[in-house]
Write an enzyme that holds these catalytic residues in place. Structure first.
Site, short mmCIF file in Angstrom:
data_model
loop_
_atom_site.label_atom_id
_atom_site.label_comp_id
_atom_site.label_asym_id
_atom_site.label_seq_id
_atom_site.Cartn_x
_atom_site.Cartn_y
_atom_site.Cartn_z
N TYR A 157 -25.28 3.95 -6.96
CA TYR A 157 -26.15 4.89 -6.26
C TYR A 157 -27.45 4.18 -5.84
O TYR A 157 -27.90 4.32 -4.69
CB TYR A 157 -26.49 6.10 -7.13
CG TYR A 157 -27.54 6.98 -6.52
CD1 TYR A 157 -27.24 7.84 -5.47
CD2 TYR A 157 -28.86 6.93 -6.98
CE1 TYR A 157 -28.21 8.62 -4.88
CE2 TYR A 157 -29.84 7.72 -6.39
CZ TYR A 157 -29.51 8.57 -5.35
OH TYR A 157 -30.50 9.33 -4.77
N ARG A 200 -39.75 7.39 -13.57
CA ARG A 200 -41.02 8.13 -13.41
C ARG A 200 -40.79 9.59 -13.05
O ARG A 200 -41.52 10.48 -13.50
CB ARG A 200 -41.86 7.45 -12.32
CG ARG A 200 -43.22 8.08 -12.08
CD ARG A 200 -43.76 7.65 -10.73
NE ARG A 200 -42.89 8.09 -9.64
CZ ARG A 200 -42.90 7.57 -8.43
NH1 ARG A 200 -43.70 6.56 -8.14
NH2 ARG A 200 -42.08 8.04 -7.49
N ARG A 252 -31.79 17.67 -9.93
CA ARG A 252 -31.28 16.32 -9.67
C ARG A 252 -31.43 15.50 -10.96
O ARG A 252 -32.54 15.37 -11.49
CB ARG A 252 -32.06 15.64 -8.55
CG ARG A 252 -32.03 16.37 -7.22
CD ARG A 252 -32.72 15.55 -6.14
NE ARG A 252 -34.12 15.35 -6.42
CZ ARG A 252 -35.11 16.03 -5.85
NH1 ARG A 252 -34.83 16.98 -4.98
NH2 ARG A 252 -36.37 15.78 -6.15
N PHE A 306 -45.60 -8.47 1.82
CA PHE A 306 -44.83 -7.26 2.06
C PHE A 306 -43.83 -7.01 0.94
O PHE A 306 -43.66 -5.87 0.47
CB PHE A 306 -44.11 -7.37 3.40
CG PHE A 306 -43.12 -6.27 3.65
CD1 PHE A 306 -43.54 -5.03 4.11
CD2 PHE A 306 -41.77 -6.46 3.40
CE1 PHE A 306 -42.62 -4.01 4.33
CE2 PHE A 306 -40.85 -5.44 3.62
CZ PHE A 306 -41.28 -4.21 4.08
#
Length: 465
Positions: free
Chosen positions: A259, A306, A316, A376
């Site tokens: 997932y 978290r 969920r 980045f």
């Protein structure tokens, strides 16, 4: 790495001096605002005669309560920037970082609503305005990239943000959601395609309602970049569709990793391909796909840990049963007994699983050559490290949303420009984790110490001191 502590702390200032400086900065900032609120309060005071124009005693009491509440909000309300400064009270360098990002012109966010901007901005400007609205942290790092890579990454983010908004909208019918997830990539070729009233927040709904603007910019990108974005969107949408309607917890670690691969690992694959196609990075970056995958999995797993409570309330449950069933019969038991030893052991097991990806993260970052590409990629990873430090062995994860200080976030954004800086931060945070490892012997504690030692060694090997 022997001097890692001196890298982050003042050499010549005592703790007392740091506290005094921080206090002075906060007082100087807050006092003018306090008097400003006093002035507004005086001007906005409602007369007693106006209050008693209501019809009965109950209305009078209610009106008084509402006025008192409004007065407290006016006098004690603290704007976001002051809240951020206060949370960094003992960290003067964080206060400086907040002010630098806030007023240094790094990201310009319009005060107008996204809906208003959709009617006034051209397609490209709307895309960046949307980016600034839906993710300020990513907006900053994306907009520091060189062109044309910057536009490609911006559109890549917005396309996947739109796709993710479809998945996250729990009110959207499942059959329609599955169909849209499977076909979302093909809509990138349809002029002015959009969809109304889909998305779990107002800004996400506005994004999808004006998705034609994103498509228009997408079609102006390099053809190879278009192909990369479309291909990743297809794979991600197909993977997301497999999990629609699965309200029960993910059963196995294999399913959990799959997932996370669909929703984040594929993002790593796509970004690596964009970096290589831009000519800024070597082609071998795409060869080692497991490294790109780990970059995404590390971030996604940090978010899943978290968001335990938020996801639990929304129905969920992404924590894998293979882990949590060792500590409880039901996943919601941790919220009922957050301080229980078993609850914290489960939490630490989840954090350990995330930290297993850090060696791959270091390996990936050490391969990057362009400074802006490194920034980045590194900033989100280091922020995830800092977040896991706060999550580890912290019962508050089960009762609230635990986040790092905004000031620390700003400081990380301004101090991850070289591999050396990045490795210093990783070493710093992994040392913080080591200090939090429970003293009582356990399998998880032993494994975490092994990961800590491995990460420290990798930092030493890759450091260019």
């Amino acid at each position: 790495m022997n001097n890692e502590n001196s890298y982050y702390y003042f050499h010549s200032h005592s703790l007392t001096m740091i506290i005094l400086v921080a206090t002075l900065i906060n007082v100087i900032l807050y006092i003018p605002y306090y008097f400003y609120q006093c002035l507004l309060s005086a001007l906005a005071t409602v007369s007693v005669g106006d209050i008693y124009t209501v019809q009965n005693d109950d209305d009078i009491i209610l009106e008084k309560q509402q006025q008192m509440k409004a007065m407290k909000q006016k006098w004690f309300y603290m704007p976001p920037v002051l809240k951020e400064l206060t949370s960094s009270f003992l960290f003067p360098t964080e206060i400086i970082a907040i002010l630098k990002l806030k007023f240094g012109g790094y990201v310009k966010t319009s005060k107008n609503s996204l809906d208003q901007l959709a009617h006034t901005l051209n397609d490209l400007d709307f895309c960046y305005a949307t980016l600034n609205k839906v993710s300020r942290s990513f907006a900053l790092v994306i907009q520091q990239l060189p062109q044309p890579l910057k536009d490609s990454v911006c559109i890549f983010y917005l396309v996947l943000r739109g796709l993710d908004s479809v998945e996250d909208d729990m009110t959207y019918p499942q059959d329609k959601k599955i169909f849209l997830l499977h076909t979302f990539y093909s809509n990138l070729l349809i002029d002015n395609w959009s969809i109304k009233d889909v998305g779990d927040t107002e800004d996400y709904r506005i994004l999808l309602d004006n998705f034609g603007k994103v498509i228009n910019v997408f079609k102006l990108l390099d053809k190879n970049d278009q192909s990369i974005i479309s291909n990743i969107t297809l794979q991600m949408g197909t993977g997301m569709a497999e999990y629609v309607g699965k309200i029960d917890s993910i059963e196995t670690l294999t399913s959990y990793n799959l997932y996370c691969h669909y929703v984040a690992g594929l993002v790593g694959h796509g970004l690596s391909a964009l970096f290589v196609n831009s000519g800024l990075e070597d082609t071998d970056l795409c060869v080692h796909k497991h490294l790109s995958n780990s970059m995404g999995l590390f971030l996604q797993k940090t978010n899943i840990i978290r968001d335990y409570l938020e996801d639990l309330k929304a129905g969920r449950t992404w924590w894998p049963k293979e882990i949590w069933q060792n500590y409880a019969a039901y996943l919601d038991e941790f919220a009922k007994t957050p301080n229980c030893e078993k609850s914290l052991e489960c939490l630490n097991h989840m954090v350990l699983d995330s930290f297993n990806h850090v060696p791959d993260v270091i390996n990936y970052l050490s391969r990057l050559k362009h400074r802006k590409v490194l920034e980045f990629c590194a900033i989100p990873q280091v922020m995830a490290m800092a977040t896991l430090v706060e999550l580890y062995n912290n019962p508050s994860v089960f009762t609230s949303v635990v986040k790092i200080r905004k000031g620390l976030t700003c400081k990380l954004m301004l101090n991850c420009s070289t591999l050396n800086e990045v490795l210093h931060w990783i070493y710093f945070f992994i040392t913080k984790i080591e200090q939090k490892i429970p003293k009582q012997p356990s399998v998880n504690a032993h494994r975490m110490q092994e990961v800590v030692d491995q990460v420290k060694n990798l930092c030493d090997v890759n450091s260019k001191i």
